[in-house]
Write a protein that holds these residues in place. Structure first.
Motif, PDB file in Angstrom:
ATOM      1  N   GLU A 163       0.830  -1.210   0.000  1.00 57.91           N
ATOM      2  CA  GLU A 163       0.000   0.000   0.000  1.00 57.91           C
ATOM      3  C   GLU A 163       0.864   1.260   0.000  1.00 57.91           C
ATOM      4  O   GLU A 163       0.555   2.233  -0.688  1.00 57.91           O
ATOM      5  CB  GLU A 163      -0.939  -0.004   1.207  1.00 57.91           C
ATOM      6  CG  GLU A 163      -2.022  -1.050   1.085  1.00 57.91           C
ATOM      7  CD  GLU A 163      -2.700  -1.372   2.400  1.00 57.91           C
ATOM      8  OE1 GLU A 163      -3.765  -2.027   2.346  1.00 57.91           O
ATOM      9  OE2 GLU A 163      -2.195  -1.008   3.483  1.00 57.91           O
ATOM     10  N   ARG A 164       1.941   1.246   0.759  1.00 59.05           N
ATOM     11  CA  ARG A 164       2.841   2.405   0.800  1.00 59.05           C
ATOM     12  C   ARG A 164       3.475   2.617  -0.583  1.00 59.05           C
ATOM     13  O   ARG A 164       3.555   3.750  -1.058  1.00 59.05           O
ATOM     14  CB  ARG A 164       3.914   2.186   1.862  1.00 59.05           C
ATOM     15  CG  ARG A 164       4.926   3.295   1.983  1.00 59.05           C
ATOM     16  CD  ARG A 164       4.404   4.608   2.473  1.00 59.05           C
ATOM     17  NE  ARG A 164       3.810   4.509   3.782  1.00 59.05           N
ATOM     18  CZ  ARG A 164       2.884   5.360   4.225  1.00 59.05           C
ATOM     19  NH1 ARG A 164       2.488   6.357   3.481  1.00 59.05           N
ATOM     20  NH2 ARG A 164       2.357   5.223   5.406  1.00 59.05           N
ATOM     21  N   ILE A 165       3.903   1.552  -1.237  1.00 57.19           N
ATOM     22  CA  ILE A 165       4.465   1.660  -2.594  1.00 57.19           C
ATOM     23  C   ILE A 165       3.420   2.236  -3.544  1.00 57.19           C
ATOM     24  O   ILE A 165       3.710   3.130  -4.341  1.00 57.19           O
ATOM     25  CB  ILE A 165       4.971   0.279  -3.089  1.00 57.19           C
ATOM     26  CG1 ILE A 165       6.217  -0.125  -2.299  1.00 57.19           C
ATOM     27  CG2 ILE A 165       5.246   0.297  -4.585  1.00 57.19           C
ATOM     28  CD1 ILE A 165       6.607  -1.587  -2.468  1.00 57.19           C
ATOM     29  N   PHE A 166       2.192   1.741  -3.445  1.00 59.67           N
ATOM     30  CA  PHE A 166       1.097   2.249  -4.296  1.00 59.67           C
ATOM     31  C   PHE A 166       0.857   3.730  -4.031  1.00 59.67           C
ATOM     32  O   PHE A 166       0.742   4.524  -4.961  1.00 59.67           O
ATOM     33  CB  PHE A 166      -0.174   1.434  -4.041  1.00 59.67           C
ATOM     34  CG  PHE A 166      -1.409   2.021  -4.651  1.00 59.67           C
ATOM     35  CD1 PHE A 166      -1.552   2.103  -6.023  1.00 59.67           C
ATOM     36  CD2 PHE A 166      -2.442   2.498  -3.853  1.00 59.67           C
ATOM     37  CE1 PHE A 166      -2.693   2.649  -6.594  1.00 59.67           C
ATOM     38  CE2 PHE A 166      -3.580   3.041  -4.412  1.00 59.67           C
ATOM     39  CZ  PHE A 166      -3.709   3.116  -5.789  1.00 59.67           C
ATOM     40  N   MET A 167       0.779   4.132  -2.777  1.00 55.01           N
ATOM     41  CA  MET A 167       0.525   5.533  -2.432  1.00 55.01           C
ATOM     42  C   MET A 167       1.640   6.445  -2.962  1.00 55.01           C
ATOM     43  O   MET A 167       1.371   7.504  -3.525  1.00 55.01           O
ATOM     44  CB  MET A 167       0.381   5.687  -0.911  1.00 55.01           C
ATOM     45  CG  MET A 167      -0.869   5.029  -0.360  1.00 55.01           C
ATOM     46  SD  MET A 167      -0.821   4.775   1.429  1.00 55.01           S
ATOM     47  CE  MET A 167      -1.181   6.427   2.000  1.00 55.01           C
ATOM     48  N   ASN A 168       2.886   6.011  -2.799  1.00 52.91           N
ATOM     49  CA  ASN A 168       4.010   6.805  -3.291  1.00 52.91           C
ATOM     50  C   ASN A 168       4.022   6.881  -4.815  1.00 52.91           C
ATOM     51  O   ASN A 168       4.277   7.934  -5.390  1.00 52.91           O
ATOM     52  CB  ASN A 168       5.332   6.247  -2.769  1.00 52.91           C
ATOM     53  CG  ASN A 168       5.491   6.457  -1.278  1.00 52.91           C
ATOM     54  OD1 ASN A 168       4.886   7.353  -0.689  1.00 52.91           O
ATOM     55  ND2 ASN A 168       6.306   5.628  -0.646  1.00 52.91           N
TER      56      ASN A 168
END
Length: 181
Positions: A163-168
């Protein structure tokens, strides 16, 4: 017409599924129709997004967000999405769209839509980011405040690595798009 028909069916059956609470799932059943397919005779990529919309609207409606948004001149807005396809959904096959609110941070909500075949296997996974825009203040609403106004006592979990990779990635791609002529 198929989009409106599916939305109408979802709205008409929402009461039987009960109020949506953070951590719940929205489970909607569909069949892959001739209007849904591409030249490979399976659900086309655009239809996945449309059916994810129906799942997301189901959550918004059953959580009370649609009524609250109308009252306050707010608008739920998609920020972006990422989709992966693991198995095909063939013509006439039944499947479910399982939609969830995964977590949130500041003004951004992370949602997930899993397309589940009759045998329980995942056909596709769509991750979304969205927010709620306040037209009066010309700003997105903090999701903690929104959750509170919906009467929920829920706290977000920390975003997973994915999710963090997607958000970034979403933040970077959005900045790129805004700077293009």
């Amino acid at each position: 017409m198929y989009v409106w028909g599916r939305l109408a069916r979802m709205m008409l059956t929402a009461k039987s599924r009960g109020r949506y609470h953070m951590g719940d799932e929205s489970r909607l059943s569909f069949r892959c129709l001739p209007t849904d397919i591409d030249s490979n005779l399976h659900l086309n990529n655009a239809r996945y997004m449309m059916l994810a919309d129906v799942g997301r609207i189901d959550i918004f409606y059953r959580a009370g967000l649609i009524a609250l948004a109308r009252k306050n001149r707010w608008a739920p807005m998609m920020g972006g999405l990422q989709a992966v396809y693991a198995r095909e959904i063939k013509l006439w096959k039944r499947f479910e769209v399982v939609s969830t609110v995964e977590t949130w941070e500041d003004t951004q909500v992370i949602g997930r839509h899993r397309f589940v075949l009759e045998d329980g296997r995942t056909a596709a996974l769509v991750m979304t980011t969205a927010g709620v825009y306040d037209f009066r203040s010309r700003a997105f609403i903090k999701i903690d405040d929104l959750v509170s106004q919906l009467g929920a006592d829920a706290k977000p979990r920390p975003p997973s690595d994915e999710e963090r990779i997607f958000m970034n990635s979403h933040t970077g791609l959005r900045a790129l798009a805004k700077n293009m002529k």
